[in-house]
Design a protein around this motif. Structure first.
Motif, PDB file in Angstrom:
ATOM      1  N   ASP A   9       0.825  -1.207   0.000  1.00  0.00           N
ATOM      2  CA  ASP A   9       0.000   0.000   0.000  1.00  0.00           C
ATOM      3  C   ASP A   9       0.859   1.257   0.000  1.00  0.00           C
ATOM      4  O   ASP A   9       1.913   1.333   0.650  1.00  0.00           O
ATOM      5  N   GLY A  10       0.376   2.251  -0.753  1.00  0.00           N
ATOM      6  CA  GLY A  10       1.114   3.483  -0.937  1.00  0.00           C
ATOM      7  C   GLY A  10       0.488   4.690  -0.281  1.00  0.00           C
ATOM      8  O   GLY A  10      -0.145   4.594   0.775  1.00  0.00           O
ATOM      9  N   GLY A  11       0.632   5.837  -0.943  1.00  0.00           N
ATOM     10  CA  GLY A  11       0.373   7.126  -0.309  1.00  0.00           C
ATOM     11  C   GLY A  11      -0.919   7.823  -0.656  1.00  0.00           C
ATOM     12  O   GLY A  11      -1.113   8.966  -0.241  1.00  0.00           O
ATOM     13  N   PHE A  12      -1.830   7.171  -1.402  1.00  0.00           N
ATOM     14  CA  PHE A  12      -3.138   7.784  -1.631  1.00  0.00           C
ATOM     15  C   PHE A  12      -3.983   7.538  -0.380  1.00  0.00           C
ATOM     16  O   PHE A  12      -5.029   6.894  -0.401  1.00  0.00           O
ATOM     17  N   ALA A  13      -3.506   8.061   0.735  1.00  0.00           N
ATOM     18  CA  ALA A  13      -4.109   7.781   2.039  1.00  0.00           C
ATOM     19  C   ALA A  13      -3.604   8.817   3.040  1.00  0.00           C
ATOM     20  O   ALA A  13      -2.668   9.569   2.756  1.00  0.00           O
ATOM     21  N   SER A  14      -4.226   8.823   4.194  1.00  0.00           N
ATOM     22  CA  SER A  14      -3.760   9.740   5.248  1.00  0.00           C
ATOM     23  C   SER A  14      -2.554   9.184   5.986  1.00  0.00           C
ATOM     24  O   SER A  14      -1.798   9.938   6.604  1.00  0.00           O
ATOM     25  N   HIS A  15      -2.355   7.857   5.944  1.00  0.00           N
ATOM     26  CA  HIS A  15      -1.223   7.206   6.606  1.00  0.00           C
ATOM     27  C   HIS A  15      -0.717   6.056   5.740  1.00  0.00           C
ATOM     28  O   HIS A  15      -1.488   5.452   4.982  1.00  0.00           O
ATOM     29  N   THR A  16       0.551   5.764   5.873  1.00  0.00           N
ATOM     30  CA  THR A  16       1.114   4.605   5.190  1.00  0.00           C
ATOM     31  C   THR A  16       2.290   4.068   5.997  1.00  0.00           C
ATOM     32  O   THR A  16       2.889   4.791   6.797  1.00  0.00           O
ATOM     33  N   VAL A  17       2.597   2.798   5.789  1.00  0.00           N
ATOM     34  CA  VAL A  17       3.733   2.161   6.450  1.00  0.00           C
ATOM     35  C   VAL A  17       4.789   1.872   5.391  1.00  0.00           C
ATOM     36  O   VAL A  17       4.472   1.414   4.287  1.00  0.00           O
ATOM     37  N   ALA A  18       6.059   2.143   5.742  1.00  0.00           N
ATOM     38  CA  ALA A  18       7.156   1.915   4.812  1.00  0.00           C
ATOM     39  C   ALA A  18       8.313   1.223   5.516  1.00  0.00           C
ATOM     40  O   ALA A  18       8.484   1.350   6.740  1.00  0.00           O
ATOM     41  N   ASP A  19       9.099   0.494   4.734  1.00  0.00           N
ATOM     42  CA  ASP A  19      10.362  -0.050   5.228  1.00  0.00           C
ATOM     43  C   ASP A  19      11.268   1.137   5.542  1.00  0.00           C
ATOM     44  O   ASP A  19      11.574   1.949   4.660  1.00  0.00           O
ATOM     45  N   ALA A  20      11.704   1.263   6.780  1.00  0.00           N
ATOM     46  CA  ALA A  20      12.451   2.447   7.214  1.00  0.00           C
ATOM     47  C   ALA A  20      13.762   2.617   6.469  1.00  0.00           C
ATOM     48  O   ALA A  20      14.283   3.733   6.358  1.00  0.00           O
ATOM     49  N   ARG A  21      14.311   1.534   5.930  1.00  0.00           N
ATOM     50  CA  ARG A  21      15.564   1.634   5.174  1.00  0.00           C
ATOM     51  C   ARG A  21      15.363   2.349   3.839  1.00  0.00           C
ATOM     52  O   ARG A  21      16.340   2.814   3.225  1.00  0.00           O
ATOM     53  N   PHE A  22      14.120   2.433   3.380  1.00  0.00           N
ATOM     54  CA  PHE A  22      13.807   3.056   2.100  1.00  0.00           C
ATOM     55  C   PHE A  22      12.999   4.343   2.293  1.00  0.00           C
ATOM     56  O   PHE A  22      12.202   4.720   1.441  1.00  0.00           O
ATOM     57  N   VAL A  23      13.234   4.991   3.408  1.00  0.00           N
ATOM     58  CA  VAL A  23      12.615   6.276   3.743  1.00  0.00           C
ATOM     59  C   VAL A  23      13.711   7.329   3.736  1.00  0.00           C
ATOM     60  O   VAL A  23      14.792   7.115   4.299  1.00  0.00           O
ATOM     61  N   TYR A  24      13.442   8.482   3.107  1.00  0.00           N
ATOM     62  CA  TYR A  24      14.470   9.492   2.907  1.00  0.00           C
ATOM     63  C   TYR A  24      14.172  10.759   3.706  1.00  0.00           C
ATOM     64  O   TYR A  24      13.123  11.392   3.493  1.00  0.00           O
ATOM     65  N   PRO A  25      15.044  11.169   4.609  1.00  0.00           N
ATOM     66  CA  PRO A  25      14.863  12.449   5.311  1.00  0.00           C
ATOM     67  C   PRO A  25      14.861  13.599   4.303  1.00  0.00           C
ATOM     68  O   PRO A  25      15.687  13.634   3.383  1.00  0.00           O
ATOM     69  N   LEU A  26      13.924  14.540   4.473  1.00  0.00           N
ATOM     70  CA  LEU A  26      13.769  15.626   3.508  1.00  0.00           C
ATOM     71  C   LEU A  26      14.105  16.999   4.071  1.00  0.00           C
ATOM     72  O   LEU A  26      14.176  17.970   3.307  1.00  0.00           O
ATOM     73  N   GLY A  27      14.283  17.115   5.385  1.00  0.00           N
ATOM     74  CA  GLY A  27      14.517  18.437   5.938  1.00  0.00           C
ATOM     75  C   GLY A  27      13.255  19.277   5.939  1.00  0.00           C
ATOM     76  O   GLY A  27      12.150  18.787   5.683  1.00  0.00           O
ATOM     77  N   GLU A  28      13.415  20.556   6.181  1.00  0.00           N
ATOM     78  CA  GLU A  28      12.247  21.427   6.353  1.00  0.00           C
ATOM     79  C   GLU A  28      12.093  22.480   5.262  1.00  0.00           C
ATOM     80  O   GLU A  28      11.197  23.303   5.323  1.00  0.00           O
ATOM     81  N   GLU A  29      12.979  22.489   4.287  1.00  0.00           N
ATOM     82  CA  GLU A  29      12.868  23.468   3.214  1.00  0.00           C
ATOM     83  C   GLU A  29      11.840  23.021   2.176  1.00  0.00           C
ATOM     84  O   GLU A  29      11.848  21.859   1.749  1.00  0.00           O
ATOM     85  N   GLY A  30      10.960  23.936   1.766  1.00  0.00           N
ATOM     86  CA  GLY A  30       9.987  23.640   0.728  1.00  0.00           C
ATOM     87  C   GLY A  30       8.692  23.065   1.276  1.00  0.00           C
ATOM     88  O   GLY A  30       8.647  22.514   2.370  1.00  0.00           O
ATOM     89  N   GLU A  31       7.629  23.208   0.487  1.00  0.00           N
ATOM     90  CA  GLU A  31       6.314  22.701   0.866  1.00  0.00           C
ATOM     91  C   GLU A  31       6.178  21.230   0.467  1.00  0.00           C
ATOM     92  O   GLU A  31       6.780  20.776  -0.507  1.00  0.00           O
ATOM     93  N   ASP A  32       5.340  20.531   1.205  1.00  0.00           N
ATOM     94  CA  ASP A  32       5.124  19.106   0.921  1.00  0.00           C
ATOM     95  C   ASP A  32       4.692  18.881  -0.526  1.00  0.00           C
ATOM     96  O   ASP A  32       5.206  17.975  -1.202  1.00  0.00           O
ATOM     97  N   ILE A  33       3.743  19.680  -1.008  1.00  0.00           N
ATOM     98  CA  ILE A  33       3.216  19.449  -2.352  1.00  0.00           C
ATOM     99  C   ILE A  33       4.274  19.708  -3.419  1.00  0.00           C
ATOM    100  O   ILE A  33       4.243  19.106  -4.492  1.00  0.00           O
ATOM    101  N   ALA A  34       5.216  20.609  -3.140  1.00  0.00           N
ATOM    102  CA  ALA A  34       6.270  20.893  -4.105  1.00  0.00           C
ATOM    103  C   ALA A  34       7.322  19.798  -4.126  1.00  0.00           C
ATOM    104  O   ALA A  34       7.938  19.530  -5.168  1.00  0.00           O
ATOM    105  N   LEU A  35       7.540  19.133  -3.000  1.00  0.00           N
ATOM    106  CA  LEU A  35       8.554  18.089  -2.917  1.00  0.00           C
ATOM    107  C   LEU A  35       8.068  16.750  -3.459  1.00  0.00           C
ATOM    108  O   LEU A  35       8.869  15.937  -3.944  1.00  0.00           O
ATOM    109  N   ALA A  36       6.754  16.497  -3.367  1.00  0.00           N
ATOM    110  CA  ALA A  36       6.239  15.170  -3.703  1.00  0.00           C
ATOM    111  C   ALA A  36       6.667  14.677  -5.092  1.00  0.00           C
ATOM    112  O   ALA A  36       7.108  13.531  -5.224  1.00  0.00           O
ATOM    113  N   PRO A  37       6.573  15.486  -6.165  1.00  0.00           N
ATOM    114  CA  PRO A  37       6.954  14.959  -7.479  1.00  0.00           C
ATOM    115  C   PRO A  37       8.424  14.573  -7.590  1.00  0.00           C
ATOM    116  O   PRO A  37       8.797  13.814  -8.490  1.00  0.00           O
ATOM    117  N   LEU A  38       9.263  15.071  -6.710  1.00  0.00           N
ATOM    118  CA  LEU A  38      10.676  14.711  -6.762  1.00  0.00           C
ATOM    119  C   LEU A  38      10.888  13.230  -6.469  1.00  0.00           C
ATOM    120  O   LEU A  38      11.881  12.638  -6.899  1.00  0.00           O
TER     121      LEU A  38
END
Length: 327
Positions: free
Chosen positions: A116-145
């Motif tokens: 299951d992915g992100g067309f939801a309010s919550h999702t679970v991911a393998d933590a090894r494949f999660v990327y820290p993004l910092g606080e610069e930029g809006e969520d909607i602007a970062l998503a397509p990256l």
């Protein structure tokens, strides 16, 4: 949690209320802030990816906050903003993983396709494949990256060091990678659906030196052509456009059949390449590079409940840049 679920191939996504998922060992629960709508999501919905598991929550351009951590996860913190992309897990022990090519893993897990992915309010991911993004930029602007940007980057790297780069299909991936290529000092030649003057104007606004229909020849021999549209008939067109020794790189996960073409269009050491998925190194590299290159995504936000409309607009070519769902 709220979720938009695909229950049958070709059917609409259905809104569901589910209990909030609980992360297992090595996993992270993410409260989704935004999730991009990718052409791969259309391939999932249309049944063009046979590995898809149904029912499934699509979406693999996820930006959110860590809401809970499973046992053994120490490199993430609660509340940290993170991203999740298409490659949700690799086995780590097949010959490809051992060679550093986890994008070709024999037993992969794909976000929004086999988990299951992100067309939801919550999702679970393998933590090894999660990327820290910092606080610069809006969520909607970062998503397509998280996919359009990452796949675009891997595609551009496979194009080599050539100066003249053709982009066939000027959607989410192309509009991001055009900015990176211009930052690198390359020339961009954009090719869109014939008559799509809106997309051509968009390409010019991002620095393209040429923008026209894909049915017209390139004004100059290209060093490489990157194909992001899922149209196999563009491969022969691109081959005719590249110089001797040039490369045609197919950046999508699915494409219609490539029609027959004369061998002379491939001759003189032209190459046809394909991009498959991405690696975590690709993600870390590109996410660090994007702000240096001044990448600015063009997005159209939709409420999560309007996921079907967002998919329809993407299918119909009515978007400039990328669609993003906001829970």
């Amino acid at each position: 949690m709220h979720a938009m679920v695909l229950k049958a191939v070709g059917g609409p996504l259905v809104a569901e209320e589910r209990p909030d998922p609980v992360p297992g060992p090595g996993e992270a629960l993410i409260k989704v802030g935004a999730c991009g709508v990718c052409r791969t999501d259309l391939h999932v919905v249309d049944g063009e990816l046979p590995q898809t598991l149904l029912p499934i929550i699509p979406g693999h351009e996820i930006v959110g906050r860590v809401a809970a951590l499973g046992a053994g996860v120490s490199h993430l913190t609660l509340g940290e903003r993170v991203g999740v992309g298409w490659l949700g897990r690799a086995c780590g022990c097949c010959s490809y993983c051992e060679e550093g090519a986890e994008n070709l893993c024999d037993a992969p897990v794909f976000t929004g396709c086999t988990r299951d992915g992100g067309f939801a309010s919550h999702t679970v991911a393998d933590a090894r494949f999660v990327y820290p993004l910092g606080e610069e930029g809006e969520d909607i602007a970062l998503a397509p990256l998280l996919c359009a940007g990452l796949i675009g980057w891997r595609t551009l790297k496979m194009a080599g060091e050539g100066k003249r780069i053709g982009l066939y299909g000027f959607g989410a991936a192309a509009h991001i990678i055009a900015q990176v290529a211009r930052w690198q000092g390359r020339e961009i030649y954009a090719f869109t659906r014939p008559g799509d003057t809106r997309a051509q104007d968009f390409a010019r606004s991002l620095g393209a030196v040429h923008a026209g229909g894909s049915d017209a020849p390139a004004p100059e021999p290209l060093d490489a052509a990157l194909i992001f549209a899922p149209a196999g008939e563009l491969v022969p067109q691109a081959l005719k456009a590249v110089r001797k020794g040039g490369r045609v790189v197919c950046g999508g996960i699915h494409m219609s059949d490539i029609p027959a073409f004369p061998y002379r269009w491939l001759w003189e050491e032209r190459k046809i390449l394909s991009v498959a998925n991405l690696t975590r190194d690709d993600a870390r590299e590109f996410l660090a590079l994007a702000p240096k290159a001044g990448v600015s995504t063009h997005v159209t936000p939709y409420p999560l409940a309007d996921a079907n409309r967002a998919l329809d607009d993407l299918r119909g070519g009515r978007l400039e840049g990328a669609a993003v769902l906001v829970p």
